[in-house]
Design a protein around this motif. Sequence first.
Motif, mmCIF file in Angstrom:
data_model
loop_
_atom_site.group_PDB
_atom_site.id
_atom_site.type_symbol
_atom_site.label_atom_id
_atom_site.label_comp_id
_atom_site.label_asym_id
_atom_site.label_seq_id
_atom_site.Cartn_x
_atom_site.Cartn_y
_atom_site.Cartn_z
ATOM 1 N N SER A 209 0.818 -1.209 0.000
ATOM 2 C CA SER A 209 0.000 0.000 0.000
ATOM 3 C C SER A 209 0.850 1.256 0.000
ATOM 4 N N ASN A 210 2.099 1.155 0.456
ATOM 5 C CA ASN A 210 3.000 2.313 0.468
ATOM 6 C C ASN A 210 3.787 2.464 -0.824
ATOM 7 N N MET A 211 3.592 1.553 -1.777
ATOM 8 C CA MET A 211 4.363 1.611 -3.007
ATOM 9 C C MET A 211 4.064 2.882 -3.799
ATOM 10 N N ALA A 212 2.786 3.272 -3.867
ATOM 11 C CA ALA A 212 2.411 4.463 -4.639
ATOM 12 C C ALA A 212 3.073 5.714 -4.073
ATOM 13 N N SER A 213 3.118 5.830 -2.749
ATOM 14 C CA SER A 213 3.748 7.005 -2.142
ATOM 15 C C SER A 213 5.256 6.999 -2.354
ATOM 16 N N SER A 214 5.845 5.824 -2.474
ATOM 17 C CA SER A 214 7.283 5.745 -2.712
ATOM 18 C C SER A 214 7.649 6.219 -4.104
ATOM 19 N N LEU A 215 6.734 6.080 -5.052
ATOM 20 C CA LEU A 215 6.996 6.487 -6.425
ATOM 21 C C LEU A 215 6.814 7.981 -6.634
ATOM 22 N N SER A 216 6.119 8.647 -5.723
ATOM 23 C CA SER A 216 5.793 10.057 -5.903
ATOM 24 C C SER A 216 6.939 10.930 -5.400
ATOM 25 N N LEU A 217 7.817 11.320 -6.301
ATOM 26 C CA LEU A 217 8.975 12.123 -5.922
ATOM 27 C C LEU A 217 8.562 13.533 -5.524
ATOM 28 N N THR A 227 -3.836 12.474 18.613
ATOM 29 C CA THR A 227 -3.377 12.355 19.991
ATOM 30 C C THR A 227 -4.317 13.123 20.922
ATOM 31 N N SER A 228 -4.067 12.998 22.202
ATOM 32 C CA SER A 228 -4.866 13.749 23.180
ATOM 33 C C SER A 228 -4.591 15.245 23.108
ATOM 34 N N GLN A 229 -3.500 15.619 22.483
ATOM 35 C CA GLN A 229 -3.141 17.029 22.344
ATOM 36 C C GLN A 229 -3.552 17.603 20.984
ATOM 37 N N GLY A 230 -4.188 16.787 20.162
ATOM 38 C CA GLY A 230 -4.632 17.240 18.847
ATOM 39 C C GLY A 230 -4.110 16.346 17.735
ATOM 40 N N TRP A 231 -4.352 16.799 16.534
ATOM 41 C CA TRP A 231 -3.903 16.048 15.352
ATOM 42 C C TRP A 231 -2.539 16.566 14.920
ATOM 43 N N TYR A 232 -1.642 15.622 14.615
ATOM 44 C CA TYR A 232 -0.292 15.992 14.182
ATOM 45 C C TYR A 232 0.107 15.105 12.990
ATOM 46 N N ALA A 233 0.920 15.694 12.135
ATOM 47 C CA ALA A 233 1.402 14.974 10.951
ATOM 48 C C ALA A 233 2.874 14.646 11.123
ATOM 49 N N THR A 234 3.226 13.432 10.841
ATOM 50 C CA THR A 234 4.635 13.037 10.804
ATOM 51 C C THR A 234 4.931 12.482 9.418
ATOM 52 N N TYR A 235 6.144 12.581 9.011
ATOM 53 C CA TYR A 235 6.507 12.089 7.685
ATOM 54 C C TYR A 235 8.012 11.930 7.617
ATOM 55 N N PHE A 236 8.417 11.033 6.757
ATOM 56 C CA PHE A 236 9.834 10.929 6.436
ATOM 57 C C PHE A 236 9.959 11.351 4.978
ATOM 58 N N MET A 237 10.248 12.616 4.753
ATOM 59 C CA MET A 237 10.180 13.210 3.426
ATOM 60 C C MET A 237 11.079 12.531 2.385
ATOM 61 N N PRO A 238 12.286 12.083 2.711
ATOM 62 C CA PRO A 238 13.169 11.538 1.668
ATOM 63 C C PRO A 238 12.806 10.130 1.199
ATOM 64 N N GLU A 239 11.670 9.613 1.601
ATOM 65 C CA GLU A 239 11.305 8.249 1.215
ATOM 66 C C GLU A 239 11.411 8.018 -0.293
ATOM 67 N N PRO A 240 10.831 8.870 -1.159
ATOM 68 C CA PRO A 240 10.985 8.643 -2.598
ATOM 69 C C PRO A 240 12.437 8.747 -3.073
ATOM 70 N N LEU A 241 13.233 9.619 -2.429
ATOM 71 C CA LEU A 241 14.635 9.726 -2.817
ATOM 72 C C LEU A 241 15.377 8.414 -2.575
ATOM 73 N N ILE A 242 15.102 7.776 -1.449
ATOM 74 C CA ILE A 242 15.734 6.485 -1.156
ATOM 75 C C ILE A 242 15.306 5.444 -2.187
ATOM 76 N N PHE A 243 14.027 5.456 -2.514
ATOM 77 C CA PHE A 243 13.514 4.479 -3.488
ATOM 78 C C PHE A 243 14.196 4.644 -4.842
ATOM 79 N N TYR A 244 14.288 5.873 -5.330
ATOM 80 C CA TYR A 244 14.869 6.097 -6.651
ATOM 81 C C TYR A 244 16.373 5.876 -6.665
ATOM 82 N N CYS A 245 17.045 6.099 -5.554
ATOM 83 C CA CYS A 245 18.473 5.772 -5.491
ATOM 84 C C CYS A 245 18.684 4.267 -5.628
ATOM 85 N N ALA A 246 17.864 3.479 -4.923
ATOM 86 C CA ALA A 246 17.968 2.020 -5.020
ATOM 87 C C ALA A 246 17.590 1.539 -6.421
#
Length: 315
Positions: A209-217, A227-246
């Motif tokens: 299911s994460n394959m599509a997001s890996s392709l989106s550079l 969370t109890s303190q609200g909604w927060y977004a986390t991300y690892f931005m370089p994910e597509p960069l790692i995919f395309y390097c490999a």
Amino acid sequence: MTVVDFVALVMVPITVLATATGVMVGVGLGTKKNRLATISVLQAHTFGAPRLEQFSQLWSSYFETLFGKEILARRQLITVPLFTLLVSAGFFLTWVLYVYIFKSQTSSLFVSLPPTMRQAAHDFYTKGVIATIALVFCAIQLTKLSVRGGKKSGFCSSWFYILAAFSIVVIYFLFSIVVHFFRVEDMVWLYAELAPTDPLPVMPYAPFSNMASSLSLFHPPTTIHVTSQGWYATYFMPEPLIFYCAATAQASLLGIAVSYQVAAALEKIKLASIGFLNLVGTPEANAASVVIFIVIGLLAIPVIILSIGAILTGG
């Protein structure tokens, strides 16, 4: 299905068969001298297959020159990190140009990078680059094994394609593990800093299911945590960069596989063409072609009647 749709559907195979039998009849009625001359031309024609094979061999030699023939060649200590840095810089530059050219709201290039892009560069070159170098190193070793197997059994053999498919699957599996680790790390950091009393949620491992997001550079993925303190977004931005390097590290493997497969297909087309010319011209083939041509003509009569009826009735 309307009458028009039915007629259009039926006419496709009829047209193909009529064209094929028409060619059979036309060539069959030609002289034997012309057919033999055509066969000799086809036998001498390579359709570019040797050039494709030479290109693959040259590509393979450059790959071995850069990373060595042995699995653990010492030159890789320099070439693999350098290759990773150059490729990642190239993809990152592509991303920057895409943002400035297609997404920029100003006409000037002398503006600061968007915050997400600066965060992506920071994440990649501080922690993501180490994992990328390790992943590229594994990809290169598997590529060497596949190329070595192709040289022994042939680059068109089933063993080579099994090795190539195995290499691609293994590298993507390792990539998915690396990305999952970074996503979990970001999640743990967020809860530790902003909601330390909340129980940590379970982040599922979902490589497909994460394959599509890996392709989106140009559109890196984000994960929303409630969370109890609200909604927060986390991300690892370089994910597509790692995919395309490999993926770039295995590009030579894919290039060799595709080149030899195209060369083999061209050779089969050549042999099929020669076989076709050897078949036509015999009395049996001529008689069968004429009979098939007449049968197709008879089958086309009701289709023609349906077409006329559809035109007259507007259906």
